[in-house]
Design an enzyme around this catalytic site. Structure first.
Site, PDB file in Angstrom:
ATOM      1  N   GLU A 347       0.858  -1.183   0.000  1.00 18.45           N
ATOM      2  CA  GLU A 347       0.000   0.000   0.000  1.00 18.45           C
ATOM      3  C   GLU A 347       0.891   1.230   0.000  1.00 18.45           C
ATOM      4  O   GLU A 347       1.822   1.339   0.803  1.00 18.45           O
ATOM      5  CB  GLU A 347      -0.892   0.002   1.248  1.00 18.45           C
ATOM      6  CG  GLU A 347      -1.934   1.099   1.270  1.00 18.45           C
ATOM      7  CD  GLU A 347      -3.145   0.779   0.419  1.00 18.45           C
ATOM      8  OE1 GLU A 347      -3.846   1.731   0.020  1.00 18.45           O
ATOM      9  OE2 GLU A 347      -3.387  -0.417   0.151  1.00 18.45           O
ATOM     10  N   SER A 529       6.039   5.970  -0.395  1.00 15.84           N
ATOM     11  CA  SER A 529       7.368   5.386  -0.616  1.00 15.84           C
ATOM     12  C   SER A 529       8.024   4.906   0.672  1.00 15.84           C
ATOM     13  O   SER A 529       9.237   4.912   0.798  1.00 15.84           O
ATOM     14  CB  SER A 529       8.289   6.388  -1.341  1.00 15.84           C
ATOM     15  OG  SER A 529       7.713   6.788  -2.560  1.00 15.84           O
ATOM     16  N   ARG A 530       7.213   4.518   1.638  1.00 19.06           N
ATOM     17  CA  ARG A 530       7.656   3.963   2.926  1.00 19.06           C
ATOM     18  C   ARG A 530       8.429   4.962   3.791  1.00 19.06           C
ATOM     19  O   ARG A 530       9.066   4.578   4.770  1.00 19.06           O
ATOM     20  CB  ARG A 530       8.523   2.704   2.753  1.00 19.06           C
ATOM     21  CG  ARG A 530       8.229   1.806   1.572  1.00 19.06           C
ATOM     22  CD  ARG A 530       6.772   1.504   1.375  1.00 19.06           C
ATOM     23  NE  ARG A 530       6.217   0.568   2.337  1.00 19.06           N
ATOM     24  CZ  ARG A 530       4.931   0.223   2.379  1.00 19.06           C
ATOM     25  NH1 ARG A 530       4.082   0.750   1.525  1.00 19.06           N
ATOM     26  NH2 ARG A 530       4.498  -0.633   3.266  1.00 19.06           N
ATOM     27  N   LEU A 531       8.376   6.254   3.450  1.00 22.64           N
ATOM     28  CA  LEU A 531       9.052   7.269   4.269  1.00 22.64           C
ATOM     29  C   LEU A 531       8.086   7.727   5.376  1.00 22.64           C
ATOM     30  O   LEU A 531       7.671   8.887   5.444  1.00 22.64           O
ATOM     31  CB  LEU A 531       9.504   8.447   3.406  1.00 22.64           C
ATOM     32  CG  LEU A 531      10.573   8.104   2.360  1.00 22.64           C
ATOM     33  CD1 LEU A 531      10.930   9.334   1.524  1.00 22.64           C
ATOM     34  CD2 LEU A 531      11.832   7.552   3.050  1.00 22.64           C
ATOM     35  N   HIS A 532       7.751   6.803   6.256  1.00 24.25           N
ATOM     36  CA  HIS A 532       6.734   7.041   7.275  1.00 24.25           C
ATOM     37  C   HIS A 532       7.234   8.007   8.347  1.00 24.25           C
ATOM     38  O   HIS A 532       8.440   8.139   8.593  1.00 24.25           O
ATOM     39  CB  HIS A 532       6.340   5.720   7.943  1.00 24.25           C
ATOM     40  CG  HIS A 532       6.016   4.630   6.966  1.00 24.25           C
ATOM     41  ND1 HIS A 532       5.112   4.796   5.943  1.00 24.25           N
ATOM     42  CD2 HIS A 532       6.488   3.356   6.859  1.00 24.25           C
ATOM     43  CE1 HIS A 532       5.031   3.668   5.255  1.00 24.25           C
ATOM     44  NE2 HIS A 532       5.858   2.787   5.782  1.00 24.25           N
TER      45      HIS A 532
END
Length: 555
Positions: A347, A529-532
């Site tokens: 996601e 882009s998973r840069l949470h």
């Protein structure tokens, strides 16, 4: 950084307007209307500084458990993920047990709906278009498949496509419409006006790119429905060939647009399907009212049924075997789901940034704020949390439990004191909690020491529960072996009869609550882009005062 102890000002209204749809309701504005004024003696408090509740901050329980709002369409637009309020559109239905309509039967059903049963064309079109849009949203998320071209024909099928385009726009997709042969009737003119008011571009056939795969992620085929006869005429013959060509090219390309056909893949025979084998090969087919016979020849991965408006009289007359629509869903999956490559499941989260200057100085205040957001969003059981414990064997175990109280002293839940988690907590009185709020792309981790709540507190909460739950707490010797479910039912029945006079059900000595006193928090906000965003709170002493240090962790 060391957080300031000053109270943070509320976020500006522009924050909610410019954020994704899940944030467009300002929680502080609408929060009170969702809750009953009737409370129990043991509510879940959101007041950070006192055990006295306020009309705005108190979360209320009734005898059936947590009271939350009806699921908000802004969060889950009528089709929802597995296990959520509103039902799951992907409930599987055996394809062989479902009725398929001939062309004549489909026409007769439409005539009956719009005749003696009083439906209007625009009503049916609205429901059909909404079903198409929710089916698409169920499978193809706007974060991955954002650009949609709806190719609409001159009839009712094209009208379904126009309605679907409007709903898809509000679901967060970027829409384009190709409507080459416009119908002059007011109904269709109104649909065009609605789309134009949303600034959705209308493209002529000449304005379409030669290669549709470069500009669009989804192509909605809404050209011809079940009433179409003969061979497609220009320009639809060429448009159909464009979609056919995409299929052959897509086998050689890494990614090509997915094709979604409305009711009938355009150019197919309504009953015999793709007779010559040279027609459109859609990835998704959304059958309306009931599948037509040609749908048996559909071999794509996603077959949905939509149009949740068939009354029992029609179902009985035509002996229709149709699947149950789950919950409030407007669509339901038919047949087997496609084989899933687990490694490809991902996601791409789209959320507002969670910055240090936005974080509350006290992590409990930040928790109250996010919990309130989860409640207002209508998420199912926002008080559900994973509880992880470790005994003297150092082997961790986790399970889902329900938060039943929270204030400045910590987080409270109730359980059997002879269960595995209770045994592990007696050996190691430390635990971790995890709240996961999928609809908001958020999770909260809390770690700390654990101790039992007072007997008085446990007693008070126990008697606030439904009587059935009180009896079940006596029957269940949690985590022990049970010969069979019938044994539990028999014991439950005996106790139910014993206390049928309404007398007080005694709380078992082995049942009560725990309170986790937090020593560490982490607030996680999913990002692209998973840069949470990950903000961690940990306590430290400054000038003899306990303050919370806030740091950002790498995602």
């Amino acid at each position: 950084m060391i957080s300031s102890l000053a109270t943070q000002a509320p976020l500006p209204l522009a924050y909610y307007r410019n954020s994704p749809s899940i944030y467009k309701t300002k929680p502080s504005t609408y929060f009170p209307r969702f809750f009953s004024v009737k409370t129990l003696s043991f509510p879940l408090f959101l007041n950070p500084s006192t055990n006295t509740s306020t009309s705005k901050a108190k979360i209320v329980f009734n005898l059936q458990g947590f009271l939350g709002p009806i699921s908000s369409p802004a969060i889950r637009p009528l089709c929802s993920k597995s296990g959520e309020v509103g039902g799951m559109a992907s409930s599987l239905q055996n394809q062989d047990s479902i009725s398929y309509l001939t062309q004549r039967e489909a026409a007769e059903i439409d005539e009956t709906l719009m005749g003696p049963l009083g439906f209007s064309v625009d009503q049916l079109m609205e429901l059909a278009g909404l079903s198409v849009a929710t089916s698409i949203a169920e499978v193809y998320k706007p974060s991955e498949y954002n650009r949609i071209l709806a190719i609409c024909g001159p009839g009712n099928n094209g009208g379904d496509g126009l309605v679907a385009a409007r709903h898809l726009y509000h679901f967060g997709y970027k829409l384009f419409v190709c409507y080459p042969k416009r119908t002059a009737k007011p109904l269709y003119s109104g649909l065009v006006t609605q789309l134009e008011s949303l600034l959705i571009p209308f493209l002529s056939v000449d304005e379409l790119p030669v290669d549709l795969s470069k500009d669009f992620d989804i192509l909605v085929d809404a050209m011809f429905g079940f009433s179409f006869h003969g061979s497609p005429r220009p320009p639809f013959d060429n448009l159909i060939q464009k979609l056919v060509h995409l299929h052959s090219c897509g086998q050689m390309q890494h990614k090509s647009p997915v094709i979604v056909s409305v009711d009938i893949p355009s150019g197919w025979h309504v009953e015999e399907g793709d007779v010559g084998g040279q027609g459109i090969k859609p990835h998704m087919l959304v059958s309306l009212t009931a599948p037509k016979l040609c749908a048996k020849k559909f071999s794509g991965p996603h077959h949905f049924l939509g149009g949740r408006f068939v009354p029992p009289t029609i179902a009985e007359k035509y002996k229709l075997q149709l699947p149950q629509y789950p919950g409030t869903s407007m669509c339901v999956r038919i047949g087997k789901p496609p084989q899933i490559d687990i490694s490809a499941l991902r996601e791409n989260y789209i959320s507002p940034e969670f910055l240090e200057e936005q974080a509350e100085a006290d992590p409990m205040d930040q928790f109250y704020k996010w919990f309130e957001d989860a409640v207002v969003a209508g998420l199912k059981e926002p008080n559900a949390m994973a509880l992880s414990t470790t005994g003297k064997d150092r082997k961790p175990s986790s399970r889902m439990v329900l938060l039943k109280g929270v204030n400045k002293d910590g987080f409270v839940w109730y359980t059997n004191y002879e269960s595995r988690k209770a045994r592990e907590l007696s050996e190691n009185p430390h635990a971790a909690l995890l709240f996961y709020w999928d609809g908001l792309n958020r999770q909260v981790r809390v770690e700390g020491s654990v101790q039992k709540v007072s007997d008085e507190e446990s007693e008070q909460y126990f008697h606030s529960r439904p009587r059935g739950s009180q009896i079940a707490a006596i029957v269940s010797k949690q985590s022990t072996l049970v010969p069979g479910r019938d044994v539990l039912h028999q014991q439950y029945k005996e106790l139910e009869e014993k206390y049928s006079d309404g007398s007080l059900i005694p709380k078992p000595k082995h049942w009560g609550g725990y309170r986790l006193q937090p020593e560490r928090f982490e607030f996680w906000q999913g990002q692209q882009s998973r840069l949470h965003d990950r903000l961690e709170y940990s306590p430290q002493e400054i000038n003899g005062k306990r303050v919370w240090r806030i740091v950002r962790l790498a995602p």
